[in-house]
Design an enzyme around this catalytic site. Structure first.
Site, PDB file in Angstrom:
ATOM      1  N   GLN A  89      36.527  21.145  57.798  1.00 47.61           N
ATOM      2  CA  GLN A  89      35.480  21.262  57.990  1.00 47.61           C
ATOM      3  C   GLN A  89      34.807  20.022  58.053  1.00 47.61           C
ATOM      4  OE1 GLN A  89      33.948  24.046  54.963  1.00 47.61           O
ATOM      5  NE2 GLN A  89      35.351  22.848  53.425  1.00 47.61           N
ATOM      6  N   ASP A 107      43.859  27.693  49.975  1.00 43.00           N
ATOM      7  CA  ASP A 107      43.283  28.874  50.836  1.00 43.00           C
ATOM      8  C   ASP A 107      43.285  29.985  49.881  1.00 43.00           C
ATOM      9  OD1 ASP A 107      43.937  30.727  54.078  1.00 43.00           O
ATOM     10  OD2 ASP A 107      42.380  30.945  52.399  1.00 43.00           O
ATOM     11  N   GLY A 108      42.246  30.658  49.754  1.00 39.68           N
ATOM     12  CA  GLY A 108      41.820  31.722  48.773  1.00 39.68           C
ATOM     13  C   GLY A 108      42.822  32.974  49.121  1.00 39.68           C
ATOM     14  N   PRO A 154      37.069  28.060  58.077  1.00 42.64           N
ATOM     15  CA  PRO A 154      38.180  28.637  56.871  1.00 42.64           C
ATOM     16  C   PRO A 154      37.886  29.748  56.142  1.00 42.64           C
ATOM     17  CG  PRO A 154      36.997  26.718  56.450  1.00 42.64           C
ATOM     18  CD  PRO A 154      36.379  27.010  57.856  1.00 42.64           C
ATOM     19  N   GLU A 213      39.574  26.789  45.681  1.00 46.63           N
ATOM     20  CA  GLU A 213      38.758  26.084  46.818  1.00 46.63           C
ATOM     21  C   GLU A 213      39.813  25.289  47.837  1.00 46.63           C
ATOM     22  OE1 GLU A 213      35.725  25.398  47.835  1.00 46.63           O
ATOM     23  OE2 GLU A 213      36.757  24.345  49.393  1.00 46.63           O
ATOM     24  N   ASP A 223      31.007  23.383  45.492  1.00 51.67           N
ATOM     25  CA  ASP A 223      30.028  22.604  44.797  1.00 51.67           C
ATOM     26  C   ASP A 223      30.101  22.831  43.394  1.00 51.67           C
ATOM     27  OD1 ASP A 223      28.855  25.427  45.981  1.00 51.67           O
ATOM     28  OD2 ASP A 223      28.166  24.961  44.051  1.00 51.67           O
ATOM     29  N   ASP A 262      30.126  30.978  55.082  1.00 48.02           N
ATOM     30  CA  ASP A 262      29.895  31.921  56.128  1.00 48.02           C
ATOM     31  C   ASP A 262      31.481  32.610  56.537  1.00 48.02           C
ATOM     32  OD1 ASP A 262      26.930  30.393  57.043  1.00 48.02           O
ATOM     33  OD2 ASP A 262      27.310  32.030  55.524  1.00 48.02           O
ATOM     34  N   ASP A 292      32.877  33.055  46.154  1.00 48.69           N
ATOM     35  CA  ASP A 292      31.759  32.111  46.638  1.00 48.69           C
ATOM     36  C   ASP A 292      31.915  31.473  47.789  1.00 48.69           C
ATOM     37  OD1 ASP A 292      30.214  29.286  44.919  1.00 48.69           O
ATOM     38  OD2 ASP A 292      29.546  30.281  46.562  1.00 48.69           O
ATOM     39  N   SER A 293      32.017  32.258  48.908  1.00 50.54           N
ATOM     40  CA  SER A 293      32.561  31.561  49.980  1.00 50.54           C
ATOM     41  C   SER A 293      31.657  30.911  51.158  1.00 50.54           C
ATOM     42  CB  SER A 293      33.483  32.723  51.021  1.00 50.54           C
ATOM     43  OG  SER A 293      32.777  33.530  51.599  1.00 50.54           O
TER      44      SER A 293
HETATM   45  N1  SAM Z   1      27.810  27.870  46.548  1.00 52.74           N
HETATM   46  C1  SAM Z   1      27.349  27.986  47.732  1.00 52.74           C
HETATM   47  C2  SAM Z   1      26.230  28.283  48.164  1.00 52.74           C
HETATM   48  O1  SAM Z   1      25.300  28.159  47.275  1.00 52.74           O
HETATM   49  O2  SAM Z   1      25.934  28.786  49.056  1.00 52.74           O
HETATM   50  C3  SAM Z   1      28.404  28.625  48.878  1.00 52.74           C
HETATM   51  C4  SAM Z   1      29.367  28.055  49.264  1.00 52.74           C
HETATM   52  S1  SAM Z   1      30.494  27.031  48.726  1.00 52.74           S
HETATM   53  C5  SAM Z   1      29.958  25.403  49.153  1.00 52.74           C
HETATM   54  C6  SAM Z   1      31.854  27.623  49.863  1.00 52.74           C
HETATM   55  C7  SAM Z   1      33.096  27.147  49.777  1.00 52.74           C
HETATM   56  O3  SAM Z   1      33.876  28.024  50.210  1.00 52.74           O
HETATM   57  C8  SAM Z   1      33.132  25.605  50.315  1.00 52.74           C
HETATM   58  O4  SAM Z   1      33.577  24.682  49.356  1.00 52.74           O
HETATM   59  C9  SAM Z   1      34.473  25.968  51.307  1.00 52.74           C
HETATM   60  O5  SAM Z   1      35.342  24.815  51.426  1.00 52.74           O
HETATM   61  C10 SAM Z   1      35.022  27.007  50.503  1.00 52.74           C
HETATM   62  N2  SAM Z   1      35.966  27.870  51.311  1.00 52.74           N
HETATM   63  C11 SAM Z   1      35.930  28.218  52.630  1.00 52.74           C
HETATM   64  N3  SAM Z   1      36.896  28.979  53.183  1.00 52.74           N
HETATM   65  C12 SAM Z   1      37.921  29.230  52.067  1.00 52.74           C
HETATM   66  C13 SAM Z   1      39.252  29.790  51.668  1.00 52.74           C
HETATM   67  N4  SAM Z   1      39.641  30.435  52.911  1.00 52.74           N
HETATM   68  N5  SAM Z   1      39.468  29.509  50.575  1.00 52.74           N
HETATM   69  C14 SAM Z   1      38.896  28.827  49.645  1.00 52.74           C
HETATM   70  N6  SAM Z   1      37.836  28.087  49.822  1.00 52.74           N
HETATM   71  C15 SAM Z   1      37.414  28.136  50.973  1.00 52.74           C
END
Ligand code: SAM
Length: 298
Positions: free
Chosen positions: A43, A149-150, A183, A118, A98, A179, A176-177
């Site tokens: 991303q 990847d989760g 990914p 993450e 984050d 949208d 905590d993903s």
């Molecule tokens: N805490 C944030 C908020 O306040 O909305 C939410 C989002 S947090 C930054 C979302 C995280 O999910 C990102 O760091 C992204 O890289 C991660 N992510 C996205 N797809 C993923 C996957 N398939 N496996 C693991 N992490 C993933």
């Protein structure tokens, strides 16, 4: 700013982050500076300094969390499930780059292990360096960063548990993903929830962010229905996050055994969550109830 990415627009001598939601709704944030900007394998990552919300993490042009209101989401996605479970010791966070969610879970001394899966290590590095208001410079020895990847992590853990004698299971899982695009798409699918069910203890529970009841009602409904088809207990709760489109945001709890919060037990130092919020957040607006009650295909 002499060179700036596609999501930043210059108007006269001002710079604005333009977030496009659902194709036809734009949010504009006036920007002071770009603190970090990188195209990772997953991303586009920016950390911006904005006039109104302070520093913010932006992934693929979408605001994820800000210094001004990120605590709301991070407290709500963690303290509600951590309060429902009577004695969480092993916690899995999927996403949460984050580090805000991990920071909140680390407030529970009874928790012995926090695995944070993450997909993008660059998000964690950027937030630890440029967004300490959210990450808190997380360095708790119980936190294990697993950059994967989760969905793959959960698939592998299912296989490992099927083959092994000792099962590696969690008390609480927090998804905590970002949208359900890019990914994070797989983290909203029924298969993911079925596999996640298997890595929870017999009295385990999970919480996930389930999107906006206003702009992404279908995703919220699908998430609720998919979880309801797998878990005996499914409950939706909401909060308001100013920087999220439409403000109101939903979370879904899916539990094998426990259904209710224990507000009298809550004693954590927080800015948003308190005993009253733990109870009242499950009082959802009528229009949200109607969305959940309508019959649709998962
Ligand atoms: N805490 C944030 C908020 O306040 O909305 C939410 C989002 S947090 C930054 C979302 C995280 O999910 C990102 O760091 C992204 O890289 C991660 N992510 C996205 N797809 C993923 C996957 N398939 N496996 C693991 N992490 C993933």
């Amino acid at each position: 700013m002499d060179k700036y990415p596609e999501f930043i627009k210059q108007v006269d001598n001002e710079y604005w982050l333009v977030e496009t939601e659902a194709g036809n709704y734009k949010l504009h944030y006036k920007i002071k500076d770009i603190l970090f900007c990188w195209q990772s394998n997953f991303q586009h990552i920016m950390i911006l300094d904005s006039y109104t919300f302070g520093k913010m993490l932006v992934l693929d042009g979408i605001v994820q969390t800000t210094a001004a209101d990120g605590f709301i989401y991070n407290e709500m996605i963690t303290h509600v499930p951590m309060n429902i479970h009577p004695n969480p010791r092993k916690v899995l966070i999927i996403g949460g780059g984050d580090c805000g969610a991990a920071r909140e879970v680390a407030k529970y001394p009874g928790v012995k292990r926090i695995d944070m899966v993450e997909i993008d290590e660059m998000v964690v590095k950027a937030c630890l360096e440029h967004l300490p208001e959210i990450s808190g410079n997380l360095c708790d020895p119980r936190v294990n960063f697993i950059f994967k990847d989760g969905m793959k992590y959960i698939q592998d853990l299912n296989r490992q548990n099927d083959d092994g004698i000792e099962k590696d299971l969690y008390d609480v899982v927090i998804v905590d993903s970002s949208d359900p695009v890019g990914p994070a798409t797989s983290l909203f699918e029924a298969d993911f929830y079925r596999l996640l069910y298997n890595v929870l203890e017999d009295d385990g529970l999970m919480a996930c962010q389930s999107e906006s009841p206003v702009f992404y009602a279908k995703t919220m409904k699908n998430t609720y229905d998919r979880l309801s088809a797998i878990f005996p207990i499914t409950r939706l709760y909401t909060t308001t996050v100013p920087t999220y489109p439409g403000g109101i945001w939903s979370f879904t709890i899916a539990s094998k055994k426990y259904a209710h919060v224990n507000p009298s037990k809550f004693d954590k130092e927080t800015i948003c969550v308190n005993k009253e919020i733990l109870e009242s957040c499950f009082a959802i607006p009528e229009f949200v109830k109607k969305i959940l009650d309508t019959q649709t295909q998962c």
